[in-house]
Design an enzyme around this catalytic site. Structure first.
Site, PDB file in Angstrom:
ATOM      1  N   GLU A  36       0.808  -1.221   0.000  1.00 25.06           N
ATOM      2  CA  GLU A  36       0.000   0.000   0.000  1.00 25.06           C
ATOM      3  C   GLU A  36       0.842   1.273   0.000  1.00 25.06           C
ATOM      4  OE1 GLU A  36      -3.114   2.027   3.133  1.00 25.06           O
ATOM      5  OE2 GLU A  36      -3.136  -0.158   2.911  1.00 25.06           O
ATOM      6  N   ASP A  37       1.950   1.270   0.745  1.00 21.84           N
ATOM      7  CA  ASP A  37       2.712   2.509   0.968  1.00 21.84           C
ATOM      8  C   ASP A  37       3.959   2.645   0.115  1.00 21.84           C
ATOM      9  OD1 ASP A  37       0.832   3.137   2.808  1.00 21.84           O
ATOM     10  OD2 ASP A  37       2.064   2.729   4.576  1.00 21.84           O
TER      11      ASP A  37
END
Length: 744
Positions: A102-103
Site C-alpha cells: 500500500e505505501d
C-alpha cells in the site's frame, strides 16, 4: 544489515537505526520481537520473520509516522500483538510486511517471489484499494473493507492482522487532529471492535472499545475513569471479602480453582448508563468475579457452592456452556445477592474456555496444531453469511451496511424441529430464522409454526422457542419484509432477489415497449436482428441487449429514440412538443404510412416496473396514459388526472398505453361514502363491499356534522364494471346519503 546466526540457531539482531521514541512510549524493536517469538517458534521460522523485517525496513526506509518514529516501528508493533496471540510465523511475517504494497508501490507478484503466495495473499488482503478512483471517501473505504472481508473468508488471518494493525493505530492516535481521531474512533467502535467480538477475541475487543471511547468522547472518558477510580477505593474491602469467602468454600469442598475479581470495562459502563438511562452508582454496584477450574463438571459443582454461599438473583442465570455464544464463548454466568445485598456477578469456566474467551479464534493456532484448522468451525457460519451478503449486495457501501447489522447481535437462541440450535440477533423474526437455515428456505417461506402454533412471518422470536418454517414452491420474497427483518443475511438476500426480479420485469417490459415503437415504423425485433441490437447496446455503453431492454423498461431510455436508431433513422435527443390546444400527441410525426403506432397493453401483472398513480388510481376501463419515471419504469395515470398538467412541457416522457383485453390483477381505487351517523354504519358498508368480492385496504372516518359521517375507503377492484357494481350495491343501503369515486 544482514542477520547472523549463532551456534544455537538463535539470531543476533541489529538494533533498528531510528531515533528514540517519545518518553513513556514503549520501544518496538525487532530484537524484542524475535526474543519473544523464540518462546514458541522454532529458530528457522524466527529467521524467516527476521528476513521479512529486513525487507520491510528497506521498503519503508525514510518513511516516518506522525509520532516522529521510523515507520518500521509500526509493523513491528503489529507483529508483537499477533505474537502475544501465539500466531504462526507466516502471519507474523505478513504483519511486518502489511503496509509494503500500500505505501511503497511494490507489486504483489514481487512480494510473492521474494516470500511466497500465501504471505502475498495475506498482505494484499489487508491492503486498501488505492489504484481506483472513487467518488467519495466513504465509497473508497467501503470498497477496501469489502475486499478485506472477502480475503478474510479465504484466510481468517487477514482480519487478525487488520485488528492488530487497528489496535496499534488506536494506541498512537493521540497525534492525529481531533476530527480525524473522532472519525477513526467511530469506525473502530462500529466495525473493528464488533468484529473482534464476533471472532471471540475479547482481549483486543476490550482495548479497541476503550481506546475508541477515549478518543471519540475524551471528556466523557476522563470523567467516567475518575469516577471508577474513586469507586474502586470504596470497593476494595468488599471485593477482598467476597474473594476470600469463595476461595474458602472451594477449599472446604476440595475444588481446585482460581478466583479473582474482574475490572469493570469503561465502555460497557458507559453503554449501560446511556442505553438504560441509569446513573453511575446504579451501574457500577455489580461486582464481577471469575472462577477458573479444570473440567466442565467442576463448573457446575462451583455453581452449586456459590449459590449456597449467596442467594441467586432470579432470572439472572445463563448457561453458555450448554449453549455457547455464536463466537464460541462458553461460561456459566450467575448474579448473586452479596454482602449487604450488593449484586455480585460470577463467571465460571474451564481453563480452555478462558483461553478461548480471551483469544477467540486465534487460540486455535497454538493449541490446535498451529494451522488454524480448529478455528474455522468457530466462524464458519458467519464467513458463509459474508459470502452470501457479498453476492447479494448491490455495491460496497450496501455490503458494509449489511455487515454492520450482523455485528451487533444481542442474541436469542431458538430451535429447529430436529433440535438444532440457531443463534439470532434479538428482535429477529420468522423470516430471519428462515434465511439463517438456507437462502432457498427464506425465499419460499409463507408462514411458520412456533411451538406448534401457526404464526405470521413478521413474528418476533424469543429464546427457547421451536420454530418450523412452512414453505410453498411458488412463493417469492416480498419487499415488505425489509421493514421488519434484522439480520444482514436476510436483508441482502431479499434486496438481491428484488433487484434481480426488477431487472427481469424491466427487461420484459422494455421488449414490449420497443416492439410497439418498431411496429409504428413497420419493423420488428426479428427483422433488425440480434447482432444489430447488440451492436447498438455496446455503442451506447451497455454490456448486452438485456441491459438495453431493461434501461427502456426502467424509463432511462426512450423506446422511440432507440427504435429510430435501430431503424437507421436519425435519433433525436428530444422531440417537438405538440400543440396543446389540438390535443395532438407525439405520435403525429411518425411514419403513419407504415401502419401507425401500436399502444402498449397494460395487464397489471408487470410487477415492479409499472406503477399506478396514487393521485388518480386508474383501473381497467379508464382512459389512461403513461409517463416515464427514470429508474422506476412507467407510471400510469388516468387521462383526466390534473397532475398530468405538470408534464405538459415534457411530452417526450409520455407513452401511449391502453388496458389489455384481459387483466389478471386487482387494482386499488378510492371511494367516498357519506352515511347517516348511526351505530354500525361502518360495519354495514364494509359487509356490503365484501359481498361484491372486494377487499378493503384502508378506511378513514370523520364526522361531517352531527347528522352524517364521511367514510373514505381504499378498495381493490378488477375493473370499472366491478366498481360500478359495488357502488350500486352501496346506494341501496338506506344509511348511504352519497357515494363518489375519488381522484385526488
Amino acid at each position: 544489515m544482514p542477520a547472523t546466526a549463532t551456534a544455537g540457531g538463535a539470531i543476533a539482531v541489529p538494533v533498528v537505526d531510528a531515533a528514540a521514541p517519545a518518553a513513556g512510549r514503549p520501544r518496538f524493536l525487532i530484537s524484542d520481537l524475535c526474543a519473544y517469538l523464540e518462546s514458541y517458534l522454532p529458530p528457522e521460522q524466527v529467521s524467516e520473520v527476521y528476513r521479512a523485517y529486513l525487507f520491510s525496513a528497506e521498503a519503508h526506509h525514510g518513511q516516518q509516522r506522525r509520532t516522529g518514529e521510523p515507520y518500521i516501528y509500526h509493523p513491528i508493533a503489529v507483529a508483537r500483538i499477533l505474537a502475544e496471540m501465539r500466531m504462526d510465523h507466516k502471519c507474523i511475517m505478513a504483519a511486518i510486511l502489511h503496509d509494503v504494497l500500500e505505501d511503497t508501490g511494490l507489486p504483489k507478484d514481487d512480494l510473492a517471489r521474494q516470500f511466497d503466495d500465501e504471505i502475498a495473499e495475506l498482505v494484499d488482503g489487508v491492503s486498501k484499494l488505492t489504484q481506483i478512483d472513487f467518488k467519495s471517501r466513504a465509497e473508497a473505504q467501503a470498497a477496501s473493507f469489502r475486499k478485506m472481508m472477502l480475503a478474510m473468508t479465504r484466510d481468517i488471518r487477514v482480519i487478525l492482522i487488520k485488528l492488530a494493525d487497528r489496535l496499534h493505530n488506536m494506541r498512537t492516535l493521540g497525534v492525529m487532529a481531533p476530527e480525524k481521531r473522532r472519525r477513526i474512533s467511530r469506525e473502530t467502535l462500529e466495525i473493528y471492535a464488533p468484529i473482534a467480538n464476533r471472532l471471540g477475541i475479547n482481549s483486543i475487543r476490550l482495548e479497541l472499545e476503550d481506546q475508541g471511547f477515549r478518543h471519540h468522547w475524551p471528556w466523557r472518558y476522563h470523567v467516567l475513569e475518575a469516577a471508577v477510580r474513586r469507586e474502586r477505593q470504596h470497593q476494595r474491602e468488599l471485593v477482598a471479602n467476597v474473594e476470600t469467602a469463595i476461595r474458602r468454600r472451594l477449599q472446604q469442598e476440595d475444588i481446585q480453582g482460581e478466583v479473582f475479581g474482574r475490572e469493570k470495562h469503561l465502555y460497557s459502563i458507559y453503554l449501560k448508563m446511556q442505553g438504560k438511562a441509569k446513573a453511575f452508582n446504579e451501574v457500577v454496584d455489580v461486582f464481577a468475579f471469575r472462577v477458573v477450574v479444570d473440567r466442565v463438571d467442576t463448573c457446575y459443582r462451583v455453581l452449586g457452592q456459590v449459590h449456597s454461599l449467596y442467594k441467586p438473583v432470579p432470572g439472572r442465570f445463563k448457561d453458555y456452556i450448554a449453549i455457547p455464544k455464536s463466537n464460541g464463548y462458553q461460561s456459566l454466568h450467575t448474579v448473586l445477592f452479596g454482602p449487604q445485598g450488593t449484586p455480585i456477578e460470577i463467571q465460571i469456566r474451564t481453563q480452555e474456555m478462558n483461553r478461548i474467551a480471551e483469544a477467540g479464534i486465534a487460540a486455535h493456532w497454538l493449541y490446535k496444531g498451529g494451522d488454524g484448522a480448529g478455528a474455522k468451525p468457530l466462524a464458519d457460519d458467519w464467513l458463509q453469511n459474508l459470502l452470501e451478503m457479498q453476492r447479494d449486495s448491490g455495491d460496497s457501501q450496501e455490503f458494509l451496511e449489511h455487515v454492520k447489522v450482523d455485528l451487533f447481535p444481542d442474541e436469542v437462541y431458538v430451535f429447529t424441529p430436529k433440535g438444532r440450535i440457531m443463534v439470532l440477533p434479538r428482535g429477529a423474526t420468522v423470516v430471519d430464522f428462515a434465511y439463517a437455515i438456507h437462502s432457498d428456505v427464506g425465499n419460499t417461506c409463507v408462514a411458520a409454526r412456533i411451538d406448534r402454533r401457526l404464526a405470521p412471518l413478521r413474528t418476533g422470536l424469543y429464546s427457547g422457542q421451536t420454530v418450523e418454517i412452512i414453505n410453498a414452491p411458488g412463493a417469492k420474497p416480498n419487499a415488505a419484509w425489509l421493514n421488519f427483518v434484522v439480520t444482514g443475511k436476510a436483508r441482502a438476500n431479499i434486496r438481491g432477489y428484488l433487484k434481480n426480479l426488477q431487472h427481469q420485469e424491466a427487461e420484459a417490459l422494455g421488449r414490449r415497449m420497443l416492439t410497439a415503437e418498431l411496429a409504428g415504423l413497420g419493423l420488428d425485433l426479428e427483422q433488425i436482428g440480434g447482432t444489430a441490437i447488440a451492436g447498438y447496446a455496446h455503442q451506447v455503453g451497455l454490456d448486452n441487449v438485456g441491459q438495453l431492454l431493461a434501461e427502456i423498461g426502467l424509463g432511462n431510455r426512450l423506446p422511440l429514440l432507440v427504435a429510430r436508431a435501430l431503424a437507421g433513422t436519425e435519433a433525436r435527443e428530444s422531440m417537438v412538443a405538440p400543440d396543446a390546444d389540438t390535443g395532438a400527441d407525439r405520435g403525429a410525426d411518425r411514419d403513419v404510412g407504415r401502419g401507425g403506432p401500436r399502444r402498449l397493453a397494460i395487464r397489471g401483472t408487470e410487477g415492479m416496473v409499472v406503477h399506478f398513480a396514487r393521485c388518480c388510481r386508474p383501473i381497467p376501463g379508464d382512459d389512461i396514459t403513461g409517463l416515464f419515471s427514470p429508474g422506476k419504469g412507467i407510471v400510469v395515470h388516468r387521462c383526466g388526472c390534473r397532475n398530468l398538467g405538470d408534464f405538459q412541457d415534457k411530452r417526450d416522457k409520455w407513452l401511449e398505453v391502453e388496458w389489455a383485453q384481459e387483466t389478471k390483477a386487482e387494482f386499488a381505487t378510492e371511494i367516498r361514502v357519506e352515511v347517516g351517523n348511526r351505530r354500525g354504519a361502518l360495519a354495514t358498508i364494509a359487509a356490503a363491499i365484501a359481498e361484491q368480492g372486494s377487499n378493503i385496504e384502508n378506511v378513514q372516518s370523520r364526522e361531517k356534522d352531527g347528522m352524517t359521517s364521511t367514510l373514505d375507503f381504499t378498495i381493490n377492484v378488477t375493473s370499472r364494471d366491478h366498481l360500478a357494481l359495488i357502488m350500486r350495491r352501496l346506494r341501496r343501503i338506506p344509511l348511504v346519503v352519497r357515494i363518489v369515486r375519488l381522484s385526488r
